[in-house]
Design a protein around this motif. Structure first.
Motif, PDB file in Angstrom:
ATOM      1  N   PHE A  26       0.319   6.465  10.784  1.00 13.37           N
ATOM      2  CA  PHE A  26       0.180   6.615   9.311  1.00 13.37           C
ATOM      3  C   PHE A  26      -1.154   6.100   8.724  1.00 13.37           C
ATOM      4  O   PHE A  26      -1.983   5.415   9.447  1.00 13.37           O
ATOM      5  CB  PHE A  26       1.372   6.044   8.782  1.00 13.37           C
ATOM      6  N   THR A  27      -1.348   6.859   7.715  1.00 10.85           N
ATOM      7  CA  THR A  27      -2.552   6.303   6.845  1.00 10.85           C
ATOM      8  C   THR A  27      -2.300   5.956   5.509  1.00 10.85           C
ATOM      9  O   THR A  27      -1.358   6.509   4.771  1.00 10.85           O
ATOM     10  CB  THR A  27      -3.382   7.752   6.958  1.00 10.85           C
ATOM     11  N   VAL A  28      -3.093   5.258   5.092  1.00 12.47           N
ATOM     12  CA  VAL A  28      -2.832   4.222   3.517  1.00 12.47           C
ATOM     13  C   VAL A  28      -4.415   4.491   3.166  1.00 12.47           C
ATOM     14  O   VAL A  28      -5.321   4.884   3.819  1.00 12.47           O
ATOM     15  CB  VAL A  28      -2.463   3.062   3.648  1.00 12.47           C
ATOM     16  N   SER A  29      -4.731   4.579   1.890  1.00 12.43           N
ATOM     17  CA  SER A  29      -5.882   4.434   1.219  1.00 12.43           C
ATOM     18  C   SER A  29      -6.134   3.248   0.238  1.00 12.43           C
ATOM     19  O   SER A  29      -5.154   2.802  -0.497  1.00 12.43           O
ATOM     20  CB  SER A  29      -5.839   5.755   0.283  1.00 12.43           C
ATOM     21  N   LEU A  42       0.821  -1.385  -0.057  1.00 13.45           N
ATOM     22  CA  LEU A  42      -0.016  -0.009   0.100  1.00 13.45           C
ATOM     23  C   LEU A  42       0.837   1.325  -0.002  1.00 13.45           C
ATOM     24  O   LEU A  42       2.168   1.224   0.422  1.00 13.45           O
ATOM     25  CB  LEU A  42      -1.088  -0.051   1.140  1.00 13.45           C
ATOM     26  N   THR A  43       0.192   2.402  -0.353  1.00  9.05           N
ATOM     27  CA  THR A  43       1.074   3.648  -0.580  1.00  9.05           C
ATOM     28  C   THR A  43       0.644   4.456   0.711  1.00  9.05           C
ATOM     29  O   THR A  43      -0.701   4.456   0.925  1.00  9.05           O
ATOM     30  CB  THR A  43       0.829   4.245  -1.901  1.00  9.05           C
ATOM     31  N   ILE A  44       1.723   5.087   1.370  1.00  7.58           N
ATOM     32  CA  ILE A  44       1.317   5.775   2.505  1.00  7.58           C
ATOM     33  C   ILE A  44       0.694   7.355   2.096  1.00  7.58           C
ATOM     34  O   ILE A  44       1.623   7.986   1.274  1.00  7.58           O
ATOM     35  CB  ILE A  44       2.553   6.040   3.329  1.00  7.58           C
ATOM     36  N   VAL A  45      -0.077   7.825   2.769  1.00 12.34           N
ATOM     37  CA  VAL A  45      -0.844   9.309   2.214  1.00 12.34           C
ATOM     38  C   VAL A  45      -0.551  10.122   3.311  1.00 12.34           C
ATOM     39  O   VAL A  45      -0.487  11.362   3.040  1.00 12.34           O
ATOM     40  CB  VAL A  45      -2.231   8.988   1.820  1.00 12.34           C
TER      41      VAL A  45
END
Length: 211
Positions: A155-158, A145-148
């Motif tokens: 941290f947050t991913v989408s 996943l890509t970290i936003v």
């Protein structure tokens, strides 16, 4: 080596656990194709070695260190798990470099819809977060996943709809634990910075094949 592109969601059929060892038997289909005893399969992001094979399942041993560093010890019979075979040499590199060696775990804080996606925020320790960068990659339960967004303790991913539907992440609830593996490139850079030179020089880069 893995890519973080989940091939299928399997289920736990049986758990054999004693004070000295643990073995998981997992129902699967796609990841069993051409798989042999001794092959590697990532289970929720943890690289495990196949020790037994049946028509619809495989068994793998789990060492104590893996139970300490991952969430595998919390699995129960019928728990869903993300599965991925080791990357084939002629395969497409769809995600990022994933070793299957978990750095630690994180706790899900929230899941928030955003358009057609879902934002998942996870809290973890600062030692792991030092390798987490905005727009970088991270494997969560084996999912690339890509970290936003990143802060001091989370941290947050989408997740796009396809990833949400083909993996287990959105089946979790707030407060549940997930496995985390940060991008290995950052770890190698850190290690080079800790060399006896206490810094990066042309000589050091040349010695390590970068020039």
């Amino acid at each position: 080596m893995f890519t973080g592109i989940i091939e299928e969601v399997g289920t736990v059929r049986h758990i054999t656990q004693t004070p000295k060892k643990c073995a998981l038997t997992l129902c699967a289909k796609k990841v069993l194709e051409e798989t042999k005893i001794g092959d590697s399969i990532a289970v929720n992001g943890v690289c495990l070695t196949v020790t037994q094979l049946e028509n619809d399942s495989f068994t793998a041993d789990v060492m104590p260190e893996t139970l300490r560093r991952s969430s595998l010890g919390q699995l129960k019979v019928n728990s869903p798990v993300n599965l991925e075979r080791a990357m084939a040499a002629n395969g497409r590199f769809g995600g990022h470099i994933v070793t299957g060696h978990i750095d630690g775990t994180g706790k899900i804080l929230s899941m928030q819809p955003e358009g057609n996606a879902v934002l998942v925020t996870i809290r973890t320790e600062s030692q792991l977060l030092q390798y987490v960068v905005e727009k970088g990659s991270i494997a969560i339960d084996g999912i690339s996943l890509t970290i936003v967004a990143v802060s001091h303790d989370r941290f947050t991913v989408s997740l796009i709809p396809h990833t949400g539907a083909e993996t287990t992440l959105l089946r979790h609830r707030s407060g549940e634990i997930v496995n985390l593996e940060s991008d290995i490139i950052g770890k190698y850079v850190e290690r080079m910075m800790q060399c006896k030179d206490k810094g990066v020089s042309i000589e050091l880069l040349r010695k390590n094949g970068f020039c």
